[in-house]
Design an enzyme around this catalytic site. Structure first.
Site, PDB file in Angstrom:
ATOM      1  N   CYS A  85       6.178 114.259  25.382  1.00  0.00           N
ATOM      2  CA  CYS A  85       6.878 113.857  24.162  1.00  0.00           C
ATOM      3  C   CYS A  85       8.374 113.700  24.385  1.00  0.00           C
ATOM      4  O   CYS A  85       9.086 113.248  23.490  1.00  0.00           O
ATOM      5  CB  CYS A  85       6.612 114.860  23.054  1.00  0.00           C
ATOM      6  SG  CYS A  85       4.854 115.177  22.865  1.00  0.00           S
ATOM      7  N   CYS A 206       2.726 120.157  10.689  1.00  0.00           N
ATOM      8  CA  CYS A 206       2.445 119.411  11.926  1.00  0.00           C
ATOM      9  C   CYS A 206       2.936 117.971  11.822  1.00  0.00           C
ATOM     10  O   CYS A 206       2.672 117.296  10.817  1.00  0.00           O
ATOM     11  CB  CYS A 206       0.942 119.375  12.188  1.00  0.00           C
ATOM     12  SG  CYS A 206       0.155 120.999  12.169  1.00  0.00           S
ATOM     13  N   SER A 207       3.587 117.492  12.876  1.00  0.00           N
ATOM     14  CA  SER A 207       3.952 116.077  12.908  1.00  0.00           C
ATOM     15  C   SER A 207       2.673 115.253  13.040  1.00  0.00           C
ATOM     16  O   SER A 207       1.673 115.727  13.573  1.00  0.00           O
ATOM     17  CB  SER A 207       4.903 115.796  14.063  1.00  0.00           C
ATOM     18  OG  SER A 207       4.321 116.153  15.302  1.00  0.00           O
ATOM     19  N   LYS A 328       8.253 115.216  11.619  1.00  0.00           N
ATOM     20  CA  LYS A 328       7.292 115.463  10.549  1.00  0.00           C
ATOM     21  C   LYS A 328       7.203 114.293   9.574  1.00  0.00           C
ATOM     22  O   LYS A 328       6.087 113.858   9.221  1.00  0.00           O
ATOM     23  CB  LYS A 328       7.686 116.740   9.788  1.00  0.00           C
ATOM     24  CG  LYS A 328       6.844 117.009   8.542  1.00  0.00           C
ATOM     25  CD  LYS A 328       5.414 117.343   8.881  1.00  0.00           C
ATOM     26  CE  LYS A 328       4.490 117.259   7.690  1.00  0.00           C
ATOM     27  NZ  LYS A 328       4.131 115.869   7.359  1.00  0.00           N
ATOM     28  N   HIS A 332       5.826 110.643  14.696  1.00  0.00           N
ATOM     29  CA  HIS A 332       6.028 111.081  16.079  1.00  0.00           C
ATOM     30  C   HIS A 332       5.176 110.263  17.057  1.00  0.00           C
ATOM     31  O   HIS A 332       4.181 110.752  17.590  1.00  0.00           O
ATOM     32  CB  HIS A 332       5.700 112.577  16.190  1.00  0.00           C
ATOM     33  CG  HIS A 332       5.912 113.168  17.542  1.00  0.00           C
ATOM     34  ND1 HIS A 332       6.826 112.681  18.465  1.00  0.00           N
ATOM     35  CD2 HIS A 332       5.313 114.233  18.160  1.00  0.00           C
ATOM     36  CE1 HIS A 332       6.775 113.423  19.571  1.00  0.00           C
ATOM     37  NE2 HIS A 332       5.866 114.356  19.416  1.00  0.00           N
TER      38      HIS A 332
END
Lengths: 383, 383
Positions: A85, A206-207, A328, A332
């Site tokens: 990421c 959670c994203s 978020k 992402h």
């Protein structure tokens, strides 16, 4: 070493973009960044593209060639950079080095991920963790970050509500960002009542899974005003590694790579946390946003939750965090995130951030990590 | 721009290494390169690792973090670079830029691939081609290069025997390389009678599936003699892109990215083909070796087959090609190849190449490509 400036930025709409392909997504980002810099594709001398795992998401490696080809820019060099990421942050840093070294003058650093063309992205995402010691044992990223959250709650008294407030702040900002995947506000109760994913993390901690791309255009600082009246300068570009597996950490409530990269960045820029006017942090999960503001030095270790609760991270707070909406709310798309963060910071520093503008910002920071912190990239930008 | 030198190199044994893991392979290469440079791991400031597709071969992305971690070198920055089979060449170029820029002084550029842990590597390798226009239609790399070979035979009268002779030369050299996967000689008849893979290419025209790793250690040229009495200097580092899909080429018997990258490299170094004492070319298939010596400017277009037949490419010929054994005999662990080529050229320039030493070599070149030429990296080295 030549100083480097950013003269153009772009981001595609982030979301579940089923009607646009990987190659079209990244090309759209490149064209928009070139337009923003008022240059032609032919002005570009090299490209760096951050992407985590097109091999697993769309069965396509060698995306650098694909991108140069599809955008009509062959034969210029194009290079894919990957660090899970943090791929975008490293593509930015690679582009900065290409300009700083004198190898190239006008360089595009971009990021892209197409995550929604698979039935379940989880196995692909899990390849950012240690396959032999984590993923093969069934551990996934929500569960890894859940352990970090649980330990942070135990060590420092961080509350479930404080985690929720990080997401709430993101959505408050993201509601003002037309390119965000989820441009709407949420409340603490909604987070607390959302589906449990990995205790204590719930769905709204959670994203999301996202398609998207972003790009920035770099040139030598001394040339920047040939292209734009509002150049943004790279004050520092830093990167650090950490153990890929969580169990090898001295402390799972501190991401050492964030600490190392940020201290290197502060040293390079000759600045400290108090000089930063706004920061885009890597909140893949709400707990990681709280760790970030601690590990970047904005608050003492253990005080992140309290800082969130007290409103320090709001757009008009002491240290505005994620004016874009963060991972978020903006979304992402793994390899694109580090570049989207830089684009947001450029918009902020130009005063072009619309309703989410941080007033009086002079210096901005981006913080992009891979896995649970096996890689961290920290950049500092100034007007 | 700072000039850059190579002060240490290494290559693991190449082969079907079922008893050594990905992480151990790359760590072995790093340790050997550090020993060769007479430095400690703690002297390294950054690492770049070329790898094509660990995500598909061992379900592991984020290998940069894994490698920094497993080698005990956190928190230094580690970055994975990918461009299919040119990943190693691009990792080398990224390391060179990191030193040239002044960001880092002592940098490791490495490459690694673990290809034998899957039942069939073909689908993973095919992701280096255009997934939508080539791989999904069932085209694989042997068939793509077979089309290039067939057309070269039609256009220029290249013979089946000349293709075979390229492999024979590789094996003649590789027989003298103890790190080669296949260190033995073969004859033209063996090639011509080997299993048909994709007409006209037979098994012994094709580079093998290989596990392996290689590494080089870079530093500023001005510091090189602090570390070694035999530094090798980077005279040029060049890269170009081409269309990823073969059908989009103006001519499938010329790899334009090789032409562009080599012309850029010659310009950077102020040298021409006649100055090159030996070259490691990317002979993933025998035809690509012939294309390379044409596209790099050693012979006229169409004369590659004749040049091979006349012995120009032998170790004592006019332009020694692949003294290491090349991809065919040394082996082709995709991401490691570009670095192994550089290691070979350093050994040659130091006079350390043993029985395969090219006499009197002053300048060497490496040529590393991805896919059917969607990416090309060309480096020139000198004593």
């Amino acid at each position: 070493m030549r100083d480097v400036a950013i003269i153009g930025v772009s981001q595609t709409k982030f979301g579940e973009l089923w009607d646009i392909s990987f190659r079209d997504l990244i090309t759209e980002a490149g064209i928009k960044a070139a337009a923003d810099a008022d240059i032609e594709g032919a002005d570009l001398e090299a490209m760096y593209v951050g992407n985590m795992t097109a091999g697993l998401f769309i069965q396509q490696e060698h995306i650098a060639s694909l991108i140069a080809d599809h955008s009509g820019l062959t034969p210029i060099p194009c290079t894919r950079v990957e660090a899970a990421c943090a791929s975008g942050g490293l593509a930015l840093r690679s582009g900065i080095m290409a300009v700083a070294s004198g190898y190239h003058d006008v360089v595009l650093s971009a990021g892209v991920e197409k995550m929604t063309d698979v039935v379940d992205p989880t196995p692909a995402i899990a390849t950012a963790s240690d396959q032999e010691w984590e993923a093969q044992q069934g551990v996934t990223f929500p569960s890894l970050y859940a352990m970090m959250a649980r330990r942070h709650m135990y060590e420092y008294g961080t509350t479930r509500e404080q985690l929720a407030m990080f997401s709430v702040n993101n959505h408050k900002n993201g509601a003002l960002n037309p390119l965000a995947q989820y441009p709407f506000e949420i409340g603490v109760d909604q987070v607390l009542n959302s589906t449990m994913v990995a205790d204590p993390l719930r769905l709204l901690d959670c994203s999301p899974v996202t398609d998207g791309a972003a790009a920035v255009i770099l040139c030598p600082a001394e040339d920047a005003r040939k292209y734009t009246d509002t150049p943004v300068y790279v004050k520092a570009s830093a990167q650090a590694s950490g153990t890929i597996a969580l169990h090898d950490r001295r402390d799972i409530t501190t991401i050492d790579s964030t600490v190392h990269a940020s201290r290197t960045a502060y040293d390079m820029a000759g600045l400290g946390p108090k000089d930063i006017g706004a920061v885009e942090v890597h909140d893949c999960f709400s707990i990681n946003g709280i760790l970030a503001i601690e590990d970047l030095g904005f608050v003492e270790k253990g005080q992140g939750g309290t800082a969130v609760e007290e409103g320090l991270i709001s757009i008009d707070g002491e240290i505005p965090v994620n004016p874009s909406g963060g991972l978020k709310a903006r979304g992402h798309p793994l390899g694109a995130t580090g570049i989207a963060q830089a684009a947001e910071m450029v918009w902020q520093l130009r005063g072009d951030a619309g309703k989410r503008q941080v007033e009086g910002i002079e210096i901005g920071m981006t913080h992009n990590i891979g896995g649970t912190g096996g890689t961290a990239a920290v950049h500092i930008f100034g007007r």
